[in-house]
Design a protein around this motif. Structure first.
Motif, PDB file in Angstrom:
ATOM      1  N   UNK A 133    -103.963  73.960 -89.579  1.00 29.29           N
ATOM      2  CA  UNK A 133    -104.329  74.365 -88.222  1.00 29.29           C
ATOM      3  C   UNK A 133    -103.731  75.717 -87.880  1.00 29.29           C
ATOM      4  N   UNK A 134    -102.482  75.933 -88.282  1.00 29.23           N
ATOM      5  CA  UNK A 134    -101.827  77.206 -87.989  1.00 29.23           C
ATOM      6  C   UNK A 134    -102.534  78.350 -88.694  1.00 29.23           C
ATOM      7  N   UNK A 135    -102.957  78.120 -89.940  1.00 25.84           N
ATOM      8  CA  UNK A 135    -103.652  79.172 -90.671  1.00 25.84           C
ATOM      9  C   UNK A 135    -104.986  79.496 -90.015  1.00 25.84           C
ATOM     10  N   UNK A 136    -105.664  78.472 -89.528  1.00 29.03           N
ATOM     11  CA  UNK A 136    -106.970  78.684 -88.898  1.00 29.03           C
ATOM     12  C   UNK A 136    -106.858  79.507 -87.620  1.00 29.03           C
ATOM     13  N   UNK A 137    -105.707  79.434 -86.968  1.00 31.33           N
ATOM     14  CA  UNK A 137    -105.527  80.126 -85.693  1.00 31.33           C
ATOM     15  C   UNK A 137    -104.691  81.396 -85.813  1.00 31.33           C
ATOM     16  N   UNK A 138    -104.298  81.760 -87.028  1.00 33.62           N
ATOM     17  CA  UNK A 138    -103.368  82.874 -87.195  1.00 33.62           C
ATOM     18  C   UNK A 138    -103.891  84.163 -86.579  1.00 33.62           C
ATOM     19  N   UNK A 139    -105.151  84.486 -86.817  1.00 31.56           N
ATOM     20  CA  UNK A 139    -105.698  85.764 -86.361  1.00 31.56           C
ATOM     21  C   UNK A 139    -105.689  85.834 -84.842  1.00 31.56           C
ATOM     22  N   UNK A 140    -106.212  84.804 -84.202  1.00 28.28           N
ATOM     23  CA  UNK A 140    -106.272  84.839 -82.730  1.00 28.28           C
ATOM     24  C   UNK A 140    -104.878  84.796 -82.128  1.00 28.28           C
ATOM     25  N   UNK A 141    -103.996  83.945 -82.673  1.00 28.38           N
ATOM     26  CA  UNK A 141    -102.667  83.872 -82.069  1.00 28.38           C
ATOM     27  C   UNK A 141    -101.892  85.163 -82.275  1.00 28.38           C
ATOM     28  N   UNK A 142    -102.045  85.798 -83.407  1.00 29.86           N
ATOM     29  CA  UNK A 142    -101.386  87.091 -83.604  1.00 29.86           C
ATOM     30  C   UNK A 142    -101.838  88.096 -82.545  1.00 29.86           C
ATOM     31  N   UNK A 143    -103.132  88.083 -82.238  1.00 35.01           N
ATOM     32  CA  UNK A 143    -103.650  88.962 -81.180  1.00 35.01           C
ATOM     33  C   UNK A 143    -103.041  88.607 -79.822  1.00 35.01           C
ATOM     34  N   UNK A 144    -103.067  87.311 -79.471  1.00 37.76           N
ATOM     35  CA  UNK A 144    -102.532  86.880 -78.169  1.00 37.76           C
ATOM     36  C   UNK A 144    -101.048  87.202 -78.071  1.00 37.76           C
ATOM     37  N   UNK A 145    -100.310  86.903 -79.126  1.00 34.90           N
ATOM     38  CA  UNK A 145     -98.856  87.116 -79.091  1.00 34.90           C
ATOM     39  C   UNK A 145     -98.516  88.594 -78.937  1.00 34.90           C
ATOM     40  N   UNK A 146     -99.248  89.467 -79.614  1.00 34.97           N
ATOM     41  CA  UNK A 146     -98.991  90.909 -79.466  1.00 34.97           C
ATOM     42  C   UNK A 146     -99.167  91.352 -78.021  1.00 34.97           C
ATOM     43  N   UNK A 147    -100.244  90.855 -77.385  1.00 36.98           N
ATOM     44  CA  UNK A 147    -100.493  91.229 -75.990  1.00 36.98           C
ATOM     45  C   UNK A 147     -99.394  90.686 -75.071  1.00 36.98           C
ATOM     46  N   UNK A 148     -98.977  89.459 -75.329  1.00 35.32           N
ATOM     47  CA  UNK A 148     -97.934  88.832 -74.515  1.00 35.32           C
ATOM     48  C   UNK A 148     -96.607  89.584 -74.640  1.00 35.32           C
ATOM     49  N   UNK A 149     -96.231  89.917 -75.867  1.00 29.37           N
ATOM     50  CA  UNK A 149     -94.961  90.610 -76.091  1.00 29.37           C
ATOM     51  C   UNK A 149     -94.983  91.983 -75.427  1.00 29.37           C
ATOM     52  N   UNK A 150     -96.079  92.682 -75.560  1.00 27.41           N
ATOM     53  CA  UNK A 150     -96.189  94.003 -74.936  1.00 27.41           C
ATOM     54  C   UNK A 150     -96.064  93.903 -73.408  1.00 27.41           C
ATOM     55  N   UNK A 151     -96.725  92.921 -72.820  1.00 27.66           N
ATOM     56  CA  UNK A 151     -96.670  92.745 -71.370  1.00 27.66           C
ATOM     57  C   UNK A 151     -95.273  92.322 -70.914  1.00 27.66           C
ATOM     58  N   UNK A 152     -94.632  91.474 -71.712  1.00 27.91           N
ATOM     59  CA  UNK A 152     -93.287  90.990 -71.380  1.00 27.91           C
ATOM     60  C   UNK A 152     -92.260  92.119 -71.418  1.00 27.91           C
ATOM     61  N   UNK A 153     -92.548  93.182 -72.151  1.00 31.01           N
ATOM     62  CA  UNK A 153     -91.599  94.295 -72.285  1.00 31.01           C
ATOM     63  C   UNK A 153     -91.703  95.308 -71.143  1.00 31.01           C
ATOM     64  N   UNK A 154     -92.708  95.178 -70.281  1.00 33.22           N
ATOM     65  CA  UNK A 154     -92.884  96.135 -69.179  1.00 33.22           C
ATOM     66  C   UNK A 154     -91.749  95.981 -68.172  1.00 33.22           C
ATOM     67  N   UNK A 155     -91.144  97.082 -67.765  1.00 36.46           N
ATOM     68  CA  UNK A 155     -90.111  97.090 -66.737  1.00 36.46           C
ATOM     69  C   UNK A 155     -90.510  98.081 -65.645  1.00 36.46           C
ATOM     70  N   UNK A 195     -95.617  90.290 -66.810  1.00 35.26           N
ATOM     71  CA  UNK A 195     -95.510  91.729 -66.556  1.00 35.26           C
ATOM     72  C   UNK A 195     -94.871  91.949 -65.196  1.00 35.26           C
ATOM     73  N   UNK A 196     -93.603  92.373 -65.163  1.00 37.88           N
ATOM     74  CA  UNK A 196     -92.897  92.452 -63.881  1.00 37.88           C
ATOM     75  C   UNK A 196     -93.486  93.509 -62.957  1.00 37.88           C
ATOM     76  N   UNK A 197     -94.117  94.540 -63.493  1.00 39.83           N
ATOM     77  CA  UNK A 197     -94.737  95.543 -62.647  1.00 39.83           C
ATOM     78  C   UNK A 197     -95.913  94.959 -61.874  1.00 39.83           C
ATOM     79  N   UNK A 198     -96.747  94.171 -62.545  1.00 43.80           N
ATOM     80  CA  UNK A 198     -97.902  93.546 -61.898  1.00 43.80           C
ATOM     81  C   UNK A 198     -97.451  92.596 -60.799  1.00 43.80           C
ATOM     82  N   UNK A 199     -96.488  91.731 -61.106  1.00 38.62           N
ATOM     83  CA  UNK A 199     -96.042  90.717 -60.145  1.00 38.62           C
ATOM     84  C   UNK A 199     -95.335  91.367 -58.960  1.00 38.62           C
TER      85      UNK A 199
END
Length: 580
Positions: free
Chosen positions: A18-40, A390-394
């Motif tokens: 299951x993890x292998x089947x979702x690797x591509x999409x989750x890698x995309x989602x996680x990259x977006x999440x990490x980038x947004x979480x880093x906004x100050x 994203x703390x700037x958005x909130x």
């Protein structure tokens, strides 16, 4: 504790395939999440502190920003059609056609506009995953990615159950807790304050709820010594012995949208667990509460919003959320803490079975259900969580609400309390001659709908007053409230600060003209039932049609006068604000 729950963490929930089947999409989602979480955004946090807190301090002058606001473009002058709409719909704001309204401030739940970032996120995700997978009946990729996103935003120690919305979450959780023997009918839940429908669900399950936090008044709000007015007084809590659960609502919606401090949450959770009682957090606006904590608590200034949220939920046994308050149009969730200090492994397993059974019986989609949510809906929830971290958005959204509230208070002297997601007008002070039994909040709301095409929601005596008829046939209230509150909830990413200032400054002009202070008729609620749900379907009748129609005409003249000015000049005011 081991159990059969569907866990947030990827390492414990899914098989290798299951993890292998979702690797591509989750890698995309996680990259977006990490980038947004880093906004100050330090400036946005400083503005939040200023608009929400410092402007309440004695001697601090309100500074009106230089901005240009177009006058007259919305032309909110009542028409015969609007008069008919309101007359036919029993003066209940929930039955007004949304297409009539210029500004729909009834709720911030599921009323957001999707940002370009969210649209791009959804389009990219759909480009990766075949439509047959997105809309699969079971085991879809969005289902597994949503669980990973929930783990990223709330922590990996939880069994996570997606639901259609927050109300479904609390209903299914309460049913599970009662049937699993965790909460016994007849026992009491202590709370800073439950939302009205939450209270209704609690009562419907044979439980009672005791509010430990008094509702704020205009006076107590502006004289507060601490910005965290959603906190429960620890002395009052220590005096309580006979209860089965602590419910913390963050932010305190019906108490003016006020935040709760991390210190208060952690202290009360520790005390509750010492008594072997359950801790339940209603986290519908938990990321906004986290933003308040970061801006106002020096000890948390270096934490991300996500870190603060994890600190909050870590001390809870169960959590309910509404993703509709998190930049999505649908969705909610139940989190059960596998590291709970009071729930046994057997109870957690029992909750798992009971919640899954409800999702199957009520919403379909099979035993391992996602409660009727579509694949596209789950993708949208993930896009909303992308903005929440994203703390700037909130912070920017909270700042818009707080700035407009400060403007109305300082420019027009309006009796208003500012929360993270809404403004709360003291309708009984705006309409001082309308008796409480004649529903000042609902009457003011009717005037706003007719005259300005704005609707809010009454959250005062209609919900918390305990209205009833005594033996002599007189209307009485079991609870004396400090104000009859009319909430104007601000949808996310819908209205600019300038447009909000424009339309609500029209209300300020009407208030300043004194048109409202002599009104006395109000509304009469038909067949009122004190069940926390009356305001959704209740019917109201006018006590004086002539007064109401005359008010509509007088307000229209004020609006026409304001709109006719090419420049509405505040330049000579102490606030130095010019409005076109």
């Amino acid at each position: 504790m081991d159990n059969d729950g569907e866990r947030c963490g990827t390492s414990t929930a899914d098989s290798t395939n299951e993890m292998e089947a979702c690797t591509v999409t989750w890698n995309f989602v996680e990259r977006q999440m990490v980038r947004s979480d880093c906004v100050r955004d330090d400036q946005a946090l400083r503005d939040l502190k200023k608009y929400f807190w410092q402007y309440r301090e004695p001697g601090v002058m309100f500074e009106c920003e230089k901005m240009v606001m177009p006058r007259g473009k919305l032309a909110p002058v009542p028409s015969n059609e609007s008069v008919d709409h309101l007359s036919l719909k029993n003066f209940n704001p929930f039955t007004i056609p949304a297409s009539y309204l210029n500004f729909d401030l009834l709720s911030d739940s599921g009323t957001s506009s999707l940002t370009n970032e969210q649209v791009n996120f959804k389009e990219t995700y759909h480009g990766i995953v075949p439509s047959t997978d997105v809309f699969s009946y079971a085991g879809s990729t969005p289902t597994r990615d949503l669980r990973r996103a929930a783990a990223f935003c709330f922590g990996e120690d939880f069994n996570f159950y997606p639901t259609l919305q927050g109300r479904a979450s609390e209903k299914m959780l309460l049913t599970g807790l009662v049937q699993a023997g965790v909460l016994a009918p007849g026992t009491t839940i202590l709370s800073n304050r439950p939302y009205g429908t939450t209270k209704g669900h609690i009562m419907a399950h044979g439980l009672t709820v005791k509010e430990l936090l008094p509702l704020p008044s205009i006076e107590s709000y502006y004289s507060a010594q601490d910005p965290f007015m959603g906190d429960i007084n620890t002395t009052a809590f220590d005096a309580e012995c006979d209860f089965s659960c602590l419910l913390m609502t963050i932010t305190d919606n019906e108490g003016g949208g006020q935040p709760v401090s991390l210190k208060n949450i952690e202290f009360l959770a520790r005390k509750t667990h010492e008594k072997n009682k359950l801790v339940w957090i209603d986290g519908c606006r938990i990321y906004e509460n986290a933003c308040f904590i970061k801006a106002l608590d020096p000890e948390c200034k270096d934490k991300s919003l996500r870190d603060i949220v994890k600190d909050i939920v870590r001390v809870a046994d169960v959590v309910t959320v509404s993703f509709k308050k998190m930049y999505s149009h649908s969705g909610g969730g139940i989190f059960v803490n596998r590291r709970s200090k009071v729930l046994s492994a057997a109870q957690i397993h029992g909750l798992d079975v009971l919640i899954k059974t409800q999702t199957t019986a009520y919403y379909g989609n099979g035993y391992n259900s996602y409660s009727g949510l579509t694949g596209d809906g789950m993708i949208e929830i993930m896009s909303g969580l992308l903005l929440c971290v994203n703390e700037s958005v909130v912070a920017r959204r909270i700042n818009d609400v707080c700035y407009v509230s400060s403007f109305l208070k300082n420019m027009y002297g309006m009796p208003i309390i500012c929360g993270g997601h809404a403004m709360y007008l003291a309708a009984d002070q705006v309409l001082p001659n309308v008796k409480t039994e004649n529903c000042p909040a609902e009457y003011l709301n009717a005037i706003l709908i007719k005259c300005l095409s704005i609707r809010g929601c009454g959250l005062g005596y209609s919900i918390h007053g305990g209205r009833h008829i005594d033996k002599s046939g007189n209307v009485c209230f079991s609870n004396a409230l400090p104000m009859d509150s009319l909430r104007l909830a601000i949808p996310r990413e819908v209205h600019s600060r300038e447009d909000l200032l424009y339309v609500l400054s029209l209300l300020g002009e009407v208030y300043q003209e004194g048109i409202l202070e002599n009104l006395c008729a109000g509304l009469n609620p038909e067949n009122y039932v004190d069940d926390c749900f009356y305001h959704f379907e209740g019917k109201y009748t006018l006590n004086d049609r002539v007064e109401f129609d005359d008010t509509v005409n007088r307000v229209a003249k004020v609006i026409d006068s304001v709109n006719s000015k090419s420049i509405y000049d505040y330049e000579n005011s102490p606030y130095n604000c010019s409005i076109l």
